[in-house]
Design an enzyme around this catalytic site. Structure first.
Site, short mmCIF file in Angstrom:
data_model
loop_
_atom_site.label_atom_id
_atom_site.label_comp_id
_atom_site.label_asym_id
_atom_site.label_seq_id
_atom_site.Cartn_x
_atom_site.Cartn_y
_atom_site.Cartn_z
N GLY A 67 17.90 34.99 46.79
CA GLY A 67 17.75 34.85 48.23
C GLY A 67 18.03 33.46 48.78
CB VAL A 68 19.37 30.41 47.89
CG1 VAL A 68 17.91 30.14 47.59
CG2 VAL A 68 20.15 30.70 46.61
N GLY A 74 50.66 49.02 39.62
CA GLY A 74 50.69 50.00 38.54
C GLY A 74 50.21 49.41 37.23
CG ASN A 75 51.59 45.88 35.00
OD1 ASN A 75 52.62 45.49 35.53
ND2 ASN A 75 51.53 46.23 33.72
CB SER A 76 45.88 47.68 38.85
OG SER A 76 46.50 46.82 39.77
CB ILE A 113 24.40 28.10 47.35
CG1 ILE A 113 25.30 29.26 46.91
CG2 ILE A 113 22.96 28.33 46.94
CD1 ILE A 113 25.36 29.46 45.40
CG ASP A 146 39.17 45.79 40.82
OD1 ASP A 146 38.92 46.97 41.19
OD2 ASP A 146 40.32 45.33 40.74
CG HIS A 171 42.29 48.34 42.65
ND1 HIS A 171 42.14 47.23 41.83
CD2 HIS A 171 43.57 48.75 42.49
CE1 HIS A 171 43.29 46.99 41.22
NE2 HIS A 171 44.17 47.90 41.60
#
Length: 490
Positions: free
Chosen positions: A286-287, A228-230, A289, A159, A129
């Site tokens: 393809g399930v 900003g820490n991201s 759950i 991310d 991001h």
């Protein structure tokens, strides 16, 4: 004489204690022979900062925008603050100024974030991001050198993003072992909160494997993390990176004591694929759950609330080809235990498409192994509802005990629902059945672990019901299959 002196000493000591109590003292008086408790020293992070600080970078991004949008008079840190946390960007106060001619699109500051040097030859890891939609990425090193970076690849699901700068001999971080991380352990973060470069904060690990994402068991900490820490590193006391600071839980947008980091082992797996091909390839079976509630686990004989309950099987998927059925509980994938439903997509997603794997499912009181070939994940396709006129089926009142009235499925309905073994359609659900959540239109496929393929099967299963115990009913609603427990009136 010694005895008298001993009594006098005891009396004086008691008087002293009473005197302390009179002035409000609240601590106990330790015996003279008691040893003082060892002092616990708080960790000193100074050496860690010297060790890891040079590997942490500041990341600024710009975005091409129309001149009509402007920057709203806000600095880049505050713009990132509002954008990251989904808040509307306020308009700057209007000022009286002459009308300006239309200008071409221009590069405007988009946001700030953090990152860390992954390799000495210039690969930098950050959050997806942070660089999303950026037209230009600028990386500033701890020694204030600036480089324009190119985005190697990013993965929104985890991310994680990798960017590259043209430099060599850079101080790369050391990667830690997340498996050794313990709740309560001290950790440290370095980043650029609100654009304040090289800011150091510390705290402890609040929880491990916190389920907040589809593919990631996050590390929860109380380290002060702000916009900003991201993308910055989460560091243990050995100076090793154990996570990427990614999210905060906050109602105000600022630090409130709950922060989340991406485990570094997961991030490294993603980064390796991004560096190799610029994208991440994930497996799928393809399930649909869900978790297995304790009462359902007890009723079907599973015993422990574990595994992933199969609610639906996609037509033509690896799971369907392997024989997986709605109502199965997947308890192992390639021998690895599935404790919670969220474990399955992580294990399958980390498996290379085309690989041969084995699902262990619990069905009708027993486990069985189902081999399958992993497919590659693809964007979710919206389900399309189709309505067609059907001949009115015969109705049955055999389920009055359960509060159900059911009828047979037509062949066309079986085909449309993907139920070759059949089932019975609920025409009415009252009393106990209604209280259990069943309703008209549901399709019952099993009762107390006995398959129900027809009205006759339904009548036979109901006849064997133990009225003193809840009746477990496996039913289909739309694309979802789930259990209901019908509790009969005593």
């Amino acid at each position: 004489m010694q005895k008298v002196d001993g009594k006098r000493s005891a009396a004086l000591a008691l008087t002293g204690v009473l005197a302390l109590g009179a002035v409000g003292a609240s601590w106990p008086v330790a015996p003279a022979h008691a040893q003082s408790a060892p002092q616990v020293r708080l960790p000193d992070f100074t050496d860690l900062v010297d060790q890891v600080g040079p590997s942490v970078v500041n990341i600024r991004t710009t975005e091409k925008v129309s001149s009509r949008g402007g920057a709203n008079g806000m600095d880049e840190e505050m713009q990132e603050f509002f954008r990251r946390f989904g808040l509307p960007v306020p308009n700057a106060p209007r000022q009286q100024r002459p009308q300006q001619p239309q200008q071409p699109d221009e590069e405007l500051p988009r946001g700030v974030g953090s990152g860390f040097i992954l390799t000495p030859d210039g690969y930098v890891m950050t959050n997806a991001h942070v660089v999303e939609d950026a037209s230009e990425v600028v990386v500033t090193l701890a020694d204030k050198r600036e480089f324009k970076a190119r985005i190697i690849g990013s993965d929104k699901r985890t991310d994680v993003a990798v960017v590259k700068i043209d430099a060599t001999g850079l101080p790369a971080v050391k990667i830690g072992d997340v498996g050794r991380l313990r709740t309560g352990e001290w950790v440290m973060a370095i980043g650029s909160p609100f654009g304040l470069e090289n800011t150091v904060t510390a705290g402890i690990v609040s929880a491990r494997q916190r389920d907040t994402g589809e593919y990631l068991p996050f590390i929860q900490t109380d380290v002060a993390i702000n916009p900003g820490n991201s993308g910055g590193p989460l560091i243990n006391l050995r100076g090793e990176v154990v996570g990427i600071n990614s999210q905060i839980y906050s109602r105000s947008g600022g630090y409130q004591g709950i922060s989340f980091a991406i485990p570094i082992d997961e991030a490294i797996r993603v980064s390796e694929q991004l560096r190799a091909s610029g994208r991440v390839s994930r497996g799928r079976i393809g399930v649909s759950i869900g978790d297995v509630p304790k009462d359902v686990a007890d009723s079907i004989g599973l015993g422990k609330a574990q595994g992933a309950l199969v609610r639906g099987v996609e037509s033509g998927s690896p799971a369907e080809k392997a024989g997986v059925q709605p109502g199965d509980v997947i308890v192992r994938f390639d021998g690895k235990a599935i404790e919670r439903a969220t474990d399955l997509p992580r294990l399958v997603g980390n498996t290379k498409p085309g690989s041969k794997s084995t699902l262990t499912v619990f069905r009708r009181g027993a486990t069985r192994d189902l081999p399958l070939v992993i497919a590659e994940i693809e964007p979710d396709q919206p389900a399309r509802a189709r309505a067609e006129k059907e001949e009115k089926p015969r109705s049955s009142s055999a389920g009055q005990l359960l509060g159900l009235s059911v009828s047979a499925l037509t062949e066309a309905q079986k085909k449309e629902l993907g139920l070759p073994r059949g089932g019975v359609k609920v025409d009415a659900a009252v009393e106990a059945a209604a209280r259990a959540g069943l309703r008209e239109g549901d399709v019952i496929v099993a009762i107390n672990n006995a398959e129900v393929g027809s009205v006759k099967d339904f009548e036979s299963a109901v006849a064997k019901v133990d009225k003193s115990k809840p009746v477990n009913v496996l039913y289909r609603r739309g694309d979802w299959t789930q259990y209901a427990l019908i509790k009969l009136a005593k």
